[in-house]
Design an enzyme around this catalytic site. Sequence first.
Site, short mmCIF file in Angstrom:
data_model
loop_
_atom_site.label_atom_id
_atom_site.label_comp_id
_atom_site.label_asym_id
_atom_site.label_seq_id
_atom_site.Cartn_x
_atom_site.Cartn_y
_atom_site.Cartn_z
N ASP A 22 -70.13 63.05 33.85
CA ASP A 22 -70.13 61.96 34.83
C ASP A 22 -68.90 61.09 34.61
O ASP A 22 -68.64 60.64 33.49
CB ASP A 22 -71.41 61.12 34.66
CG ASP A 22 -71.37 59.85 35.50
OD1 ASP A 22 -72.06 58.88 35.11
OD2 ASP A 22 -70.67 59.83 36.52
N ASN A 24 -68.07 58.35 36.81
CA ASN A 24 -68.12 57.02 37.44
C ASN A 24 -69.39 56.25 37.08
O ASN A 24 -69.74 55.29 37.76
CB ASN A 24 -68.01 57.17 38.97
CG ASN A 24 -69.19 57.94 39.54
OD1 ASN A 24 -69.99 58.53 38.79
ND2 ASN A 24 -69.31 57.95 40.84
N ASP A 26 -72.56 56.72 37.35
CA ASP A 26 -73.82 56.71 38.12
C ASP A 26 -74.85 57.64 37.50
O ASP A 26 -75.93 57.83 38.05
CB ASP A 26 -73.57 57.08 39.60
CG ASP A 26 -73.11 58.53 39.75
OD1 ASP A 26 -72.95 58.96 40.91
OD2 ASP A 26 -72.91 59.21 38.73
N ASP A 30 -69.96 64.94 38.09
CA ASP A 30 -69.17 64.97 39.33
C ASP A 30 -67.87 65.76 39.11
O ASP A 30 -67.54 66.14 37.98
CB ASP A 30 -68.86 63.54 39.80
CG ASP A 30 -68.37 62.66 38.66
OD1 ASP A 30 -68.96 61.58 38.45
OD2 ASP A 30 -67.42 63.07 37.98
N ASP A 99 -70.55 79.08 44.48
CA ASP A 99 -71.92 79.57 44.65
C ASP A 99 -72.21 79.70 46.14
O ASP A 99 -72.02 78.72 46.89
CB ASP A 99 -72.90 78.58 43.99
CG ASP A 99 -74.14 79.29 43.45
OD1 ASP A 99 -74.55 78.98 42.30
OD2 ASP A 99 -74.69 80.13 44.17
N ASP A 201 -76.43 83.60 45.79
CA ASP A 201 -77.78 83.18 45.47
C ASP A 201 -78.84 84.07 46.14
O ASP A 201 -78.81 84.23 47.37
CB ASP A 201 -77.94 81.74 45.99
CG ASP A 201 -79.19 81.07 45.48
OD1 ASP A 201 -79.32 80.93 44.25
OD2 ASP A 201 -80.04 80.69 46.28
N GLU A 255 -76.91 87.56 42.83
CA GLU A 255 -78.12 87.26 42.06
C GLU A 255 -79.27 88.01 42.71
O GLU A 255 -79.56 87.80 43.88
CB GLU A 255 -78.42 85.76 42.06
CG GLU A 255 -79.60 85.42 41.15
CD GLU A 255 -80.37 84.20 41.58
OE1 GLU A 255 -80.31 83.83 42.76
OE2 GLU A 255 -81.05 83.60 40.73
N HIS A 328 -78.75 78.18 34.67
CA HIS A 328 -79.41 76.91 35.01
C HIS A 328 -80.88 77.08 35.38
O HIS A 328 -81.59 76.09 35.60
CB HIS A 328 -78.64 76.26 36.16
CG HIS A 328 -78.71 77.07 37.40
ND1 HIS A 328 -78.10 78.31 37.53
CD2 HIS A 328 -79.34 76.84 38.56
CE1 HIS A 328 -78.37 78.80 38.72
NE2 HIS A 328 -79.12 77.93 39.37
N ASP A 329 -81.31 78.36 35.50
CA ASP A 329 -82.72 78.63 35.84
C ASP A 329 -83.54 79.08 34.64
O ASP A 329 -84.74 79.31 34.79
CB ASP A 329 -82.81 79.77 36.87
CG ASP A 329 -82.27 79.39 38.21
OD1 ASP A 329 -81.81 80.29 38.93
OD2 ASP A 329 -82.30 78.19 38.55
#
Length: 556
Positions: A22, A24, A26, A30, A99, A201, A255, A328-329
């Site tokens: 990150d 900034n 938040d 990003d 992706d 995907d 995938e 990530h899964d």
Amino acid sequence: AITKAFWKEAVVYQIYPRSFKDSNGDGIGDLPGIISKLDYLQDLGITVLWLSPVYKSPNDDNGYDISNYEDIMDEFGTLADWENLLEGLHARGIKLMMDLVVNHSSDEHAWFLESRKSKDNEYRDYYIWRTSNEENTPPNNWSSAFSGPAWQFDEATGEYYLHIFSKKQPDLNWENPKLRHAIYDMMRFWLDKGVDGFRMDVINFISKADGLPSAGTEKLAWGGDYFMNGPRIHEYLQEMNHEVLSHYDVITVGEMPGATVEQAKKYTGEDRHELQMVFQFEHMDIGSGPGGKWDLAPWTLEDLRSILHKWQVGLAEEGWNSLYLNNHDQPRMVSRFGNDGEYRLESAKMLATLLHTLKGTPYIYQGEELGMTNVTFTSLDQYKDIEILNMYQEKVVEGGADHAAILEAIHVKGRDNARTPMQWDGTPNGGFTEGTPWIEVNPNYKEINAELALQDPNSVLSYYKQLIALRKKSPIMVYGDYELLLPYHDSIYAYTRTLEGEQWAVLLNFFADSVEIPDELGIDLGGKEVILSNYPTEGREMNLLRPYEARIYRIQ
Ligand code: TEU
Ligand code: CA
């Protein structure tokens, strides 16, 4: 004959942008944050970056629900930021794989907003709408991957739309050539900007069986037999290749949950003109009982090796393997397949040795190179993943399942294990953000972080750098033939790689007990050079592998 290619020689690094860096404050990763870490990626030695979705999205499924395929998600930055990222990658000799999420869009996409307006809207058939012949009953019994039915009733036109994933992810209708060509136009938009490829995907879900038949007689059931590897999938992929991919020098990976080796040959055979490789899921499904991924079960080395071996042999002459043990899964591989306690370093390095010495293209998931581990959040509201939250609602809140048992299953298999923020250093929030992270950082960030790893020649990171550097100067690691040794050993996975008279042997001890190397190995290791090992030379006993010990031998 061996056809050489950059995508066979590649080492791919996957970034899940929301959790990488990150810039900034938040609390959300990003694009500028990624740009600030390009030297780290170049230093690691990776050659392709797979960027999980950064397109406009309401983030129902963290970017896998796209509302505008040709613009950047507000939280991640702007198209100008994206151009800067691409420039920074290319300046470092790193290619960018985006992706491609085209089995479904977001329900906030302009196409869907039009489609749902009326039955005769020109975008109606961009999606899959059906009436039901029974009041309050979906058109078939398919269940969603995120719990509940795969159909959502829409008042405006009194019909249901299909969503294999969340109700905010309506499936696109690939039967419609207008939709298909709109997708191809979008792909060209990115390729003409300089994108070097796509990860696609659930791309083997896009062709549904005619008539969308129910799956058996249960009230709800996974309809995969009717939309995985469906009737027109090869026609669509060959059309995509002919219309788009064949005009660019790209890397592509599809995938493909539910794809078999035989099917993968048809997806990746070079004369098929479809894709270059697939992410298969068979090895991701071990450690699961009859109830699926949340039904925890023990696994053996034979379970894992038999699958990896089958894919090595199956695609030896036709097609190409991707090599991964997490993304990530999936839970973090050192926790799932290694030992994230006493032998975290050794087992992380052993698993890395497996992924980089089998035949195929290795994929590194962010943090894997640090030996990052699963997280054990104690309260459900620390979890953010729609798959986890919907499953908990369905099984515990509605189904009465035991809270502790389901929380344990989430600890072992939940996707958020891979989505806690990248651990950069020992400062608050692991240096990921100066704000409040969208998901909590794993509390072990003080011991496990990139800053410590960069300074430690024995770190997992240092070992990954050695593996990647070795690959760049050793064609045998990419193109050498694979042959299994010790086919039935319950703790050693051993195999050779052979290329034009050169031969390496890889020996991996998968568990925490030291183990004798049996004579059945059939190779005299005496005097042979150990090219790389996760243990120092001193203390090495030729015929004994220590806990999680990995060795790469030069035999010839
Ligand atoms: O994943 C598809 C998929 O099969 C996963 O949902 C997987 O089966 C499941 O998460 C394992 O528990 C792709 C994306 O990688 C995933 O992040 C998305 O949620 C999904 O498609 C929908 O786009
Ligand atoms: Ca941010």
